[in-house]
Design an enzyme around this catalytic site. Structure first.
Site, mmCIF file in Angstrom:
data_model
loop_
_atom_site.group_PDB
_atom_site.id
_atom_site.type_symbol
_atom_site.label_atom_id
_atom_site.label_comp_id
_atom_site.label_asym_id
_atom_site.label_seq_id
_atom_site.Cartn_x
_atom_site.Cartn_y
_atom_site.Cartn_z
ATOM 1 N N MET A 15 3.656 19.453 67.715
ATOM 2 C CA MET A 15 2.938 19.827 68.926
ATOM 3 C C MET A 15 1.712 18.944 69.111
ATOM 4 S SD MET A 15 4.596 22.208 70.438
ATOM 5 C CE MET A 15 3.355 22.776 71.614
ATOM 6 N N GLN A 66 13.514 19.874 71.122
ATOM 7 C CA GLN A 66 13.332 21.104 70.358
ATOM 8 C C GLN A 66 12.891 22.228 71.285
ATOM 9 O OE1 GLN A 66 10.072 22.243 67.547
ATOM 10 N NE2 GLN A 66 11.713 22.196 66.019
ATOM 11 N N CYS A 96 7.986 27.440 63.248
ATOM 12 C CA CYS A 96 6.572 27.368 63.612
ATOM 13 C C CYS A 96 5.882 28.703 63.361
ATOM 14 C CB CYS A 96 6.423 26.979 65.074
ATOM 15 S SG CYS A 96 4.700 26.831 65.609
ATOM 16 N N LYS A 135 15.978 24.196 62.977
ATOM 17 C CA LYS A 135 14.947 23.819 62.008
ATOM 18 C C LYS A 135 14.248 25.092 61.560
ATOM 19 C CE LYS A 135 11.115 20.611 61.167
ATOM 20 N NZ LYS A 135 10.080 21.516 60.674
ATOM 21 N N HIS A 167 12.390 23.076 56.333
ATOM 22 C CA HIS A 167 11.049 22.852 55.798
ATOM 23 C C HIS A 167 10.960 23.674 54.516
ATOM 24 C CE1 HIS A 167 6.458 22.519 56.699
ATOM 25 N NE2 HIS A 167 6.692 22.567 55.409
ATOM 26 N N ASN A 207 12.628 18.722 54.785
ATOM 27 C CA ASN A 207 11.347 18.428 55.426
ATOM 28 C C ASN A 207 10.253 19.123 54.620
ATOM 29 O OD1 ASN A 207 9.607 19.932 58.107
ATOM 30 N ND2 ASN A 207 9.412 17.776 57.620
#
EC number: 1.3.1.91
Length: 339
Positions: A15, A66, A96, A135, A167, A207
């Site tokens: 972002m 995304q 997120c 993701k 992640h 990630n």
């Protein structure tokens, strides 16, 4: 199941960072990496200024959009719109941890709702012909990462998910800020390898905390008989973009697009001139270049000049040329080693 060669290396969606100007800059450093947009919400895609949010130049491809959202019908509509713009992949954000996405019931909080994520994936798969990927984190808050990640993976694979990008940290939705969530929870790369062992036919990328292309290459080596399909870099690729020059030589066996970072920046001059002619600002590009030339003589002066003069109305290519002239000409060691 679709496999992009470019999934071998990608630059994470970030972002306020990975806008179209940043992506064009990154593409000048690597022709092979898969690039991502910033996360854009389904509401913004459906009702917002689409060209500003989703427009891109063909040079940025391969490129994934995304999405942030949780309602299957809205995700399907947003995915159709993105496909119409020419994106190569739709990625759903399930990682997120910010308060804003929690309030909107998307992002990492969806780790607690794998069936909802699966419905969203299935709706997007039915709506578009391009790959749909997810993701995610390995878990949130007090979840057991073994159970949480397997539950999510089981659900989205059954729904037709084409790839998972993991992640390798938990996200703590209570007690940690988004910034702290990128550093404080411990990394668990082994958990991602265990996921790949369980799903040998599912493309799985890793990630989190990866700081160099050499480290990325090491993570692509077999571990106990398991080989991951890809590596995604985020902050390291943005804050020290020069390392992207090593992606094509070290990970794809091909020459980098340009011999060095200066040549890469100079290749963008026509695009920057066109942007300025449309009323854009020089800083729309140069703010993404401030991490170039780390440790190089003149790097501090380069950053200072671009930071002070780049945002000013009327700043042109003369400012960027002057900044480049302040920097020494040594080539990045990673590229030199790979050449």
């Amino acid at each position: 199941m679709t496999r992009f060669r470019s999934h071998r290396f990608s630059v994470a969606p970030m972002m306020d960072w990975t806008d179209r100007h940043c992506r064009l800059f990154h593409r000048a450093l690597t022709s092979q990496a898969l690039l991502y947009t910033e996360m854009v919400t389904t509401g913004a895609v459906r009702f917002g200024p689409r060209e500003r949010l989703l427009g891109f130049s063909s040079e940025e491809r391969p490129l994934a959009a995304q999405l942030g959202g949780s309602e299957p019908e809205e995700l399907a509509e947003a995915a159709r719109i993105c496909e119409g713009f020419g994106y190569d992949e739709i990625n759903l954000n399930v990682g997120c941890p910010s308060d804003r996405v929690q309030d909107g019931r998307f992002g990492a909080c969806l780790m607690a709702e794998p069936d909802r994520v699966a419905r969203g994936v299935a709706a997007m798969k039915a709506a578009v012909s391009i790959p749909v990927t997810v993701k995610c984190r390995i878990g949130i808050d007090d979840q057991d990462p073994e159970e949480a990640l397997d539950r999510l993976a089981d659900a989205v694979v059954a729904a037709g998910c084409d790839a998972l990008i993991v992640h390798a940290r938990k996200a703590w939705l209570k007690g940690l800020s988004p910034k702290e969530n990128r550093d404080v929870p411990p990394l668990d790369y082994d958990r991602v390898f265990r996921l790949k062992r369980r799903f040998p036919d599912l493309p799985v990328s890793i990630n989190g905390g990866i700081g160099s292309i050499e480290q990325a290459r090491a993570l692509l080596e077999p571990r106990d008989g398991v080989t991951l399909d890809g590596v995604m870099l985020g902050r390291a690729a943005y804050q020290n973009a020069e390392l992207l020059l090593a992606v094509d030589p070290l990970l794809f066996g091909e020459a980098a697009p340009h011999a060095d970072a200066r040549a890469a920046v100079e290749s963008l001059f026509p695009a920057i001139e066109a942007h300025l002619a449309r009323g854009g600002r020089l800083s729309n590009f140069t703010r993404h270049m401030l991490g170039l030339f780390p440790g190089r003589p003149g790097a501090r002066a380069f950053r200072r000049l671009l930071s002070e003069e780049g945002p000013k109305a009327g700043a042109g290519l003369d400012v960027l040329r002057a900044a480049l002239d302040l920097v020494g000409d040594a080539r990045p060691s990673a590229v030199a080693a790979a050449a």
